[in-house]
Design a protein around this motif. Structure first.
Motif, PDB file in Angstrom:
ATOM      1  N   LEU A  10       1.572  -9.709  -4.140  1.00 61.02           N
ATOM      2  CA  LEU A  10       2.501  -9.528  -5.308  1.00 61.02           C
ATOM      3  C   LEU A  10       2.170  -8.764  -6.335  1.00 61.02           C
ATOM      4  CD1 LEU A  10       3.601 -13.797  -6.072  1.00 61.02           C
ATOM      5  CD2 LEU A  10       4.807 -11.709  -4.995  1.00 61.02           C
ATOM      6  N   VAL A  11       0.391  -8.921  -6.098  1.00 61.66           N
ATOM      7  CA  VAL A  11      -0.248  -8.001  -7.326  1.00 61.66           C
ATOM      8  C   VAL A  11       0.342  -6.533  -7.124  1.00 61.66           C
ATOM      9  CG1 VAL A  11      -2.637  -6.648  -7.727  1.00 61.66           C
ATOM     10  CG2 VAL A  11      -2.459  -9.277  -6.967  1.00 61.66           C
ATOM     11  N   LEU A  12       0.209  -6.118  -5.760  1.00 62.65           N
ATOM     12  CA  LEU A  12       0.518  -4.446  -5.423  1.00 62.65           C
ATOM     13  C   LEU A  12       1.987  -4.191  -5.936  1.00 62.65           C
ATOM     14  CD1 LEU A  12      -1.036  -3.899  -1.026  1.00 62.65           C
ATOM     15  CD2 LEU A  12      -1.091  -3.266  -3.722  1.00 62.65           C
ATOM     16  N   PHE A  13       2.957  -5.504  -5.634  1.00 61.15           N
ATOM     17  CA  PHE A  13       4.373  -5.661  -5.885  1.00 61.15           C
ATOM     18  C   PHE A  13       4.802  -4.940  -7.613  1.00 61.15           C
ATOM     19  CE2 PHE A  13       8.371  -7.321  -7.342  1.00 61.15           C
ATOM     20  CZ  PHE A  13       9.063  -6.346  -6.671  1.00 61.15           C
ATOM     21  N   ALA A  14       3.438  -5.812  -8.112  1.00 60.20           N
ATOM     22  CA  ALA A  14       3.618  -5.978 -10.158  1.00 60.20           C
ATOM     23  C   ALA A  14       3.426  -4.712 -10.333  1.00 60.20           C
ATOM     24  CB  ALA A  14       2.817  -7.287 -10.085  1.00 60.20           C
ATOM     25  N   THR A  15       2.444  -3.744  -9.201  1.00 60.92           N
ATOM     26  CA  THR A  15       1.450  -2.641 -10.720  1.00 60.92           C
ATOM     27  C   THR A  15       2.561  -1.808  -9.696  1.00 60.92           C
ATOM     28  OG1 THR A  15       1.157  -1.784  -8.103  1.00 60.92           O
ATOM     29  CG2 THR A  15      -0.715  -2.814  -9.665  1.00 60.92           C
ATOM     30  N   TRP A  16       3.439  -2.160  -8.398  1.00 65.93           N
ATOM     31  CA  TRP A  16       4.927  -0.490  -8.547  1.00 65.93           C
ATOM     32  C   TRP A  16       6.026  -0.766  -9.569  1.00 65.93           C
ATOM     33  CZ3 TRP A  16       9.810  -1.242  -7.254  1.00 65.93           C
ATOM     34  CH2 TRP A  16      10.174   0.215  -7.133  1.00 65.93           C
ATOM     35  N   ALA A  17       6.492  -2.302  -9.923  1.00 67.48           N
ATOM     36  CA  ALA A  17       7.251  -2.223 -10.549  1.00 67.48           C
ATOM     37  C   ALA A  17       6.963  -1.910 -12.258  1.00 67.48           C
ATOM     38  CB  ALA A  17       7.163  -4.042 -10.007  1.00 67.48           C
ATOM     39  N   PHE A  18       5.528  -1.942 -12.587  1.00 70.89           N
ATOM     40  CA  PHE A  18       5.776  -1.594 -13.318  1.00 70.89           C
ATOM     41  C   PHE A  18       5.797  -0.748 -13.895  1.00 70.89           C
ATOM     42  CE2 PHE A  18       2.579   0.387 -17.064  1.00 70.89           C
ATOM     43  CZ  PHE A  18       2.816  -0.867 -18.593  1.00 70.89           C
ATOM     44  N   PHE A  72       0.835  -1.674  -0.030  1.00 69.94           N
ATOM     45  CA  PHE A  72       0.017   0.259  -0.193  1.00 69.94           C
ATOM     46  C   PHE A  72       0.474   0.860   0.349  1.00 69.94           C
ATOM     47  CE2 PHE A  72      -4.045  -2.600   2.321  1.00 69.94           C
ATOM     48  CZ  PHE A  72      -4.354  -2.347   0.858  1.00 69.94           C
ATOM     49  N   TRP A  73       1.711   1.348   0.989  1.00 70.72           N
ATOM     50  CA  TRP A  73       2.990   2.008   1.103  1.00 70.72           C
ATOM     51  C   TRP A  73       4.027   2.986   0.002  1.00 70.72           C
ATOM     52  CZ3 TRP A  73       8.295   3.699   0.822  1.00 70.72           C
ATOM     53  CH2 TRP A  73       8.305   4.755   1.747  1.00 70.72           C
ATOM     54  N   TRP A  74       4.051   1.838  -0.484  1.00 73.81           N
ATOM     55  CA  TRP A  74       4.637   1.965  -1.844  1.00 73.81           C
ATOM     56  C   TRP A  74       4.251   2.583  -2.856  1.00 73.81           C
ATOM     57  CZ3 TRP A  74      10.495   0.534  -3.561  1.00 73.81           C
ATOM     58  CH2 TRP A  74      10.871   0.386  -2.287  1.00 73.81           C
ATOM     59  N   ASN A  75       2.936   1.647  -3.317  1.00 72.42           N
ATOM     60  CA  ASN A  75       2.048   2.669  -3.977  1.00 72.42           C
ATOM     61  C   ASN A  75       1.977   3.743  -3.797  1.00 72.42           C
ATOM     62  OD1 ASN A  75       1.053   0.309  -6.754  1.00 72.42           O
ATOM     63  ND2 ASN A  75       1.611  -0.568  -5.183  1.00 72.42           N
ATOM     64  N   TYR A  76       0.989   4.078  -2.905  1.00 72.49           N
ATOM     65  CA  TYR A  76       0.638   5.508  -2.682  1.00 72.49           C
ATOM     66  C   TYR A  76       1.800   6.361  -2.992  1.00 72.49           C
ATOM     67  CZ  TYR A  76      -1.810   9.949  -1.153  1.00 72.49           C
ATOM     68  OH  TYR A  76      -1.771  10.677  -0.124  1.00 72.49           O
ATOM     69  N   ALA A  77       3.041   6.464  -2.409  1.00 71.23           N
ATOM     70  CA  ALA A  77       4.245   7.545  -2.074  1.00 71.23           C
ATOM     71  C   ALA A  77       4.639   7.078  -3.494  1.00 71.23           C
ATOM     72  CB  ALA A  77       5.307   6.237  -1.208  1.00 71.23           C
ATOM     73  N   ASP A  78       4.696   6.525  -3.833  1.00 71.27           N
ATOM     74  CA  ASP A  78       5.777   7.175  -5.554  1.00 71.27           C
ATOM     75  C   ASP A  78       4.310   7.199  -6.146  1.00 71.27           C
ATOM     76  OD1 ASP A  78       8.296   5.889  -4.590  1.00 71.27           O
ATOM     77  OD2 ASP A  78       7.893   4.420  -5.348  1.00 71.27           O
ATOM     78  N   LEU A  79       3.014   6.868  -6.432  1.00 74.85           N
ATOM     79  CA  LEU A  79       2.153   7.047  -7.144  1.00 74.85           C
ATOM     80  C   LEU A  79       1.501   8.353  -7.042  1.00 74.85           C
ATOM     81  CD1 LEU A  79       1.056   3.885  -8.672  1.00 74.85           C
ATOM     82  CD2 LEU A  79       2.317   4.778  -9.778  1.00 74.85           C
TER      83      LEU A  79
END
Length: 419
Positions: A391-399, A269-276
């Protein structure tokens, strides 16, 4: 003798009589519309204020963790909506009109007293405690309305139209919440739900019309930071949920692994919100600002709900399949977080700089949300559920990370941040 120039003498402030200085410090009016301090930083008082909401949200999440059902989830959503509306009012008032003086501090501390009392009754809001909670919430809205009115009184006549509409909605909200006090629990929750939806909807429309032709800026870096800090506060519920689950369950390697995987979902959650989303200013005009503000309600609610789901995830770690309610709560929270991010991205001021990159990220987020729901529907073992969602959250951030690198967007941000 030294050839160096003499050191400059310190400039002393003009002396002010004690009585005059005290009156200024205690009774100075708030800043008017258009006088936002764009150069300030988030104050210790604001951080202290936000900490009170940790308790409120924690009480609501704890109740959901004990009753992960349709009624429990609906009650949590309504109560969380009330909490978020209160936080939004307090935050925006300080951001746009507050000062570092005794008047502002006193009003905020009174709010904190009311919020602390509300926390006592939030846990059983769907019972008799809901009556007291409604009465306290009506008082809180009255205090917030007084603060907004104090700004309206000193605003220039040409700027009073929008604040007047805002105040009317606030007064109607006080009446609605106060009227719910004597009602039955189910009727009271229905009134609260109508208030949350109605208040957000009407205020969103008011904000859209207000910012169609903005006469001054209201978006500041500190406002964006406050919304980001609130997300961090809510993410704390994920940690608390994992710790509570491990505390109340006989620990084994599988149970501990499940808890750590659940905690890693919070990291996702944090990685996606923080970077997007975080630290990116929304647009000033049109519907973008309204969308940016009010999309944070379902976003933060989803994160808090996931924290409540962590308890059940850990407690059932040894089951062959995750309970239906826990599986849907966890996957639904991830899906809502991803979809709200999709809606938030076009509201950002830098969206038009890299439209192709942003649109491709939005597409991936939508696909990931569908995958998350499919994972919840399949009800795998708790550890596998947590791993799949991670893995779903990691895949979105990695993309998104790869897209930013290819566009030079991430590199440009790092370079800008180093200067």
């Amino acid at each position: 003798m030294s050839d160096s120039a003499p050191e400059p003498r310190p400039v002393s402030a003009e002396a002010v009589p004690l009585g005059t200085g005290t009156r200024r410090w205690l009774f100075r009016p708030p800043r008017r519309h258009g006088e936002a301090d764009t150069g300030r930083s988030v104050s210790f008082l604001e951080l202290f204020y936000d900490l009170v909401y940790v308790v409120l949200i924690g009480q609501a999440a704890h109740t959901l963790a004990e009753d992960v059902s349709w009624r429990g989830t609906a009650t949590f959503a309504v109560v969380f909506g009330l909490i978020w509306i209160a936080w939004l009012n307090g935050t925006l008032f300080y951001e746009l009109h507050g000062r570092e003086d005794g008047h502002t501090r006193s009003l905020i501390f009174v709010q904190m007293l009311l919020l602390s009392l509300m926390a006592v009754y939030v846990g059983h809001a769907d019972g008799d405690d809901g009556r007291t909670l409604a009465a306290l919430y009506a008082l809180l809205l009255a205090l917030l309305s007084y603060q907004w009115y104090s700004v309206y009184r000193q605003d220039r006549p040409e700027l009073r139209k929008t604040p007047r509409r805002y105040l009317i909605v606030m007064v109607v909200g006080i009446i609605v919440i106060a009227a719910s006090v004597p009602l039955s629990a189910d009727a009271r929750l229905a009134v609260w739900a109508a208030f949350v939806v109605g208040w957000c909807g009407v205020e969103c429309v008011i904000l859209i019309f207000w910012r169609r032709t903005p006469s001054y800026d209201v978006v500041t870096e500190t406002m964006v930071e406050r919304f980001g800090l609130f997300i961090i506060i809510v993410l704390g519920e994920v940690v608390i949920g994992v710790v509570n689950g491990l505390t109340d369950t006989e620990r084994s390697a599988l149970v501990t692994t499940t808890g750590l995987l659940g905690l890693a979902v919070g990291f996702g959650f944090w990685w996606n919100y923080a970077d997007l989303v975080s630290r990116r200013l929304p647009r000033e005009s049109g519907h973008s600002l309204a969308t940016w503000i009010f999309m944070h309600l379902p976003l933060t609610m989803a994160v808090a709900a996931a924290g409540a789901g962590m308890v059940g995830l850990v407690e059932h770690a040894t089951d062959d399949r995750a309970p239906v309610s826990v599986s849907w709560l966890m996957s639904g929270s991830v899906a809502v977080m991803l979809i709200t991010t999709v809606v938030l991205l076009p509201t950002l001021a830098d969206y038009d700089r890299y439209p192709a990159a942003y649109k491709s990220v939005q597409t991936v987020l939508v696909v990931a949300a569908v995958v998350a729901l499919l994972v919840g529907w399949s009800r795998p073992a708790p550890w596998l559920l947590a791993l799949a969602l991670l893995l779903v959250l990691f895949a979105t951030w990695a993309f998104a990370f790869v897209r930013w690198l290819r566009q030079g967007f991430l590199i440009n941000e790092i370079s800008a941040g180093s200067h």
